[in-house]
Design a protein around this motif. Structure first.
Motif, PDB file in Angstrom:
ATOM      1  N   THR A 206      31.457   9.859  29.519  1.00  0.00           N
ATOM      2  CA  THR A 206      30.192   9.136  29.682  1.00  0.00           C
ATOM      3  C   THR A 206      29.196   9.856  30.582  1.00  0.00           C
ATOM      4  O   THR A 206      27.990   9.666  30.433  1.00  0.00           O
ATOM      5  N   GLY A 207      29.675  10.696  31.484  1.00  0.00           N
ATOM      6  CA  GLY A 207      28.762  11.440  32.335  1.00  0.00           C
ATOM      7  C   GLY A 207      27.889  12.403  31.568  1.00  0.00           C
ATOM      8  O   GLY A 207      26.826  12.816  32.052  1.00  0.00           O
ATOM      9  N   GLU A 208      28.311  12.770  30.345  1.00  0.00           N
ATOM     10  CA  GLU A 208      27.526  13.667  29.516  1.00  0.00           C
ATOM     11  C   GLU A 208      26.721  12.931  28.447  1.00  0.00           C
ATOM     12  O   GLU A 208      25.931  13.557  27.736  1.00  0.00           O
ATOM     13  N   PHE A 229      42.128   2.479  22.539  1.00  0.00           N
ATOM     14  CA  PHE A 229      41.483   2.357  23.849  1.00  0.00           C
ATOM     15  C   PHE A 229      40.205   3.176  23.802  1.00  0.00           C
ATOM     16  O   PHE A 229      40.128   4.185  23.090  1.00  0.00           O
ATOM     17  N   ILE A 230      39.211   2.769  24.577  1.00  0.00           N
ATOM     18  CA  ILE A 230      38.085   3.648  24.868  1.00  0.00           C
ATOM     19  C   ILE A 230      38.148   3.981  26.360  1.00  0.00           C
ATOM     20  O   ILE A 230      38.387   3.106  27.192  1.00  0.00           O
ATOM     21  N   LYS A 231      37.950   5.243  26.664  1.00  0.00           N
ATOM     22  CA  LYS A 231      38.151   5.766  28.020  1.00  0.00           C
ATOM     23  C   LYS A 231      36.858   6.417  28.484  1.00  0.00           C
ATOM     24  O   LYS A 231      36.195   7.120  27.706  1.00  0.00           O
ATOM     25  N   THR A 232      36.520   6.225  29.752  1.00  0.00           N
ATOM     26  CA  THR A 232      35.235   6.726  30.236  1.00  0.00           C
ATOM     27  C   THR A 232      35.151   8.244  30.266  1.00  0.00           C
ATOM     28  O   THR A 232      34.194   8.821  29.757  1.00  0.00           O
ATOM     29  N   SER A 233      36.166   8.887  30.847  1.00  0.00           N
ATOM     30  CA  SER A 233      35.941  10.253  31.309  1.00  0.00           C
ATOM     31  C   SER A 233      37.213  11.082  31.299  1.00  0.00           C
ATOM     32  O   SER A 233      38.331  10.557  31.289  1.00  0.00           O
ATOM     33  N   SER A 238      31.184  14.933  36.612  1.00  0.00           N
ATOM     34  CA  SER A 238      30.576  13.918  37.472  1.00  0.00           C
ATOM     35  C   SER A 238      29.175  13.603  36.953  1.00  0.00           C
ATOM     36  O   SER A 238      28.435  14.524  36.590  1.00  0.00           O
ATOM     37  N   PRO A 239      28.785  12.302  36.882  1.00  0.00           N
ATOM     38  CA  PRO A 239      29.580  11.134  37.258  1.00  0.00           C
ATOM     39  C   PRO A 239      30.635  10.822  36.219  1.00  0.00           C
ATOM     40  O   PRO A 239      30.473  11.122  35.030  1.00  0.00           O
ATOM     41  N   ALA A 240      31.729  10.197  36.702  1.00  0.00           N
ATOM     42  CA  ALA A 240      32.825   9.833  35.811  1.00  0.00           C
ATOM     43  C   ALA A 240      32.784   8.324  35.576  1.00  0.00           C
ATOM     44  O   ALA A 240      31.836   7.807  34.991  1.00  0.00           O
ATOM     45  N   ALA A 241      33.788   7.616  36.051  1.00  0.00           N
ATOM     46  CA  ALA A 241      33.820   6.165  35.842  1.00  0.00           C
ATOM     47  C   ALA A 241      32.892   5.481  36.840  1.00  0.00           C
ATOM     48  O   ALA A 241      33.042   5.643  38.045  1.00  0.00           O
ATOM     49  N   THR A 242      31.922   4.723  36.339  1.00  0.00           N
ATOM     50  CA  THR A 242      31.063   3.907  37.191  1.00  0.00           C
ATOM     51  C   THR A 242      31.143   2.466  36.703  1.00  0.00           C
ATOM     52  O   THR A 242      31.467   2.203  35.534  1.00  0.00           O
TER      53      THR A 242
END
Length: 331
Positions: A206-208, A229-233, A238-242
């Protein structure tokens, strides 16, 4: 033998496109139709998302509720090592910690999974035999995702053959950002097929993706393609999971289940290091999608250092004082 220079031969070998679940069977009939669907999803109010997560992040959890939250978070951890210097010994050590996170307290829950590179999945599987702890392996040219589809599928098949029962794949962010949504969809569907019985976690990085609207679109794309599953990062960007990103992803899985009847899990990863961070996510789950997702079957933390802080906070609740830094192992 197929002539690799013959496009007709290649087309003949291309499997039919995986159909999304009802009522979305028609959205992947063409690139234009899929783009219209994804860009027709409700827009995300970024200011509103940030404000909501800021308010939820101030919730105070005390005593028995905090004890429950800590144990729940421990049981949701995918204990992770993804370094080029990883060794079989390090993976065995991590597996021992996964099985018995706090040797001084046998009541401490086990973690959900150990997450490693695919070539070490067999070591983890052997070390975790009989425990019920999952072996997750990253694949598809993690973390960049820059490889041919054939290489990515071989990566997945190798990890599953080595003993992984969960695969964490990365999407092609370049294709997604260029608007080649069907290419990304087809690749996820192909990886899902290559997983066999293994569960598939789709890493959006998600950071990209730049915007929360893109996070929502990528979440729906991954779920329609069959992600479990959907996974953030990857944890490498960075940023990763927010919390705002996790909110958008939770809203997506909630709405997807309402539309299709299929429940999909969420895994934030990268930058979640403290008990406070974990509890904020548990509050967010409860307030956004409800208790159905408060289970390691449907929510995971991708982390390495988080478990240590959870153990120290658990020890504080149990004994009334903080233990020294040598109470937990340094991963």
């Amino acid at each position: 033998m197929t002539d690799l220079l013959d496009p007709h031969a290649l087309a003949a070998e291309t499997p039919p496109r995986r159909e999304p679940p009802a009522p979305f069977r028609d959205v992947t009939r063409s690139g234009a139709a899929f783009r219209a669907f994804l860009h027709g999803l409700p827009g995300v109010d970024q200011v509103g998302a940030e404000a909501r997560t800021a308010v939820l992040g101030t919730r105070s959890i005390k005593t028995t509720a905090k004890a429950w939250a800590i144990d729940t978070a421990i049981a949701m951890v995918d204990l992770t090592t993804l370094e080029g210097a990883d060794t079989p010994g390090k993976v065995r050590s991590l597996a021992a910690k996964a099985k018995q996170p706090d040797p001084t307290d046998p009541a401490t829950p086990q973690v959900a999974a150990v997450c490693v590179y695919g070539d070490l999945a067999g070591i983890a599987r052997e070390a975790l035999a009989g425990t019920g702890i999952h072996v997750a392996a990253v694949a598809t040219a993690f973390p960049s995702g820059r490889a041919s589809r054939a290489v990515k599928l071989a990566d997945v098949q190798d990890a599953v053959a080595n003993g992984a029962d969960e695969i964490d794949m990365v999407i092609d962010r370049g294709a997604f950002l260029a608007g080649r949504y069907l290419d990304v969809y087809d690749e996820i569907a192909a990886v899902k097929e290559a997983c066999g019985d293994a569960h598939l976690k789709v890493i959006l990085e998600t950071g990209e993706l730049v915007t929360l609207d893109n996070v929502r679109r990528a979440s729906w794309l991954a779920m329609l393609a069959g992600g479990d599953f959907i996974k953030t990062s990857t944890g490498k960007i960075s940023p990763a999971a927010t919390l705002p990103v996790c909110l958008v992803m939770l809203e997506a899985v909630r709405d997807f289940r309402a539309a299709t009847g299929r429940q999909v899990g969420v895994k934030p990863a990268g930058g979640i290091r403290t008990t406070k961070d974990a509890i904020k996510h548990l509050v967010l789950i409860n307030e956004t999608v409800g208790p159905d997702w408060l289970s390691p079957d449907w929510f995971r933390f991708g982390a390495s250092s988080l478990l240590n802080d959870l153990l120290l906070q658990r020890q504080k609740l149990r004994t009334g004082h903080y233990s020294g830094p040598d109470h937990v192992t340094v991963d």
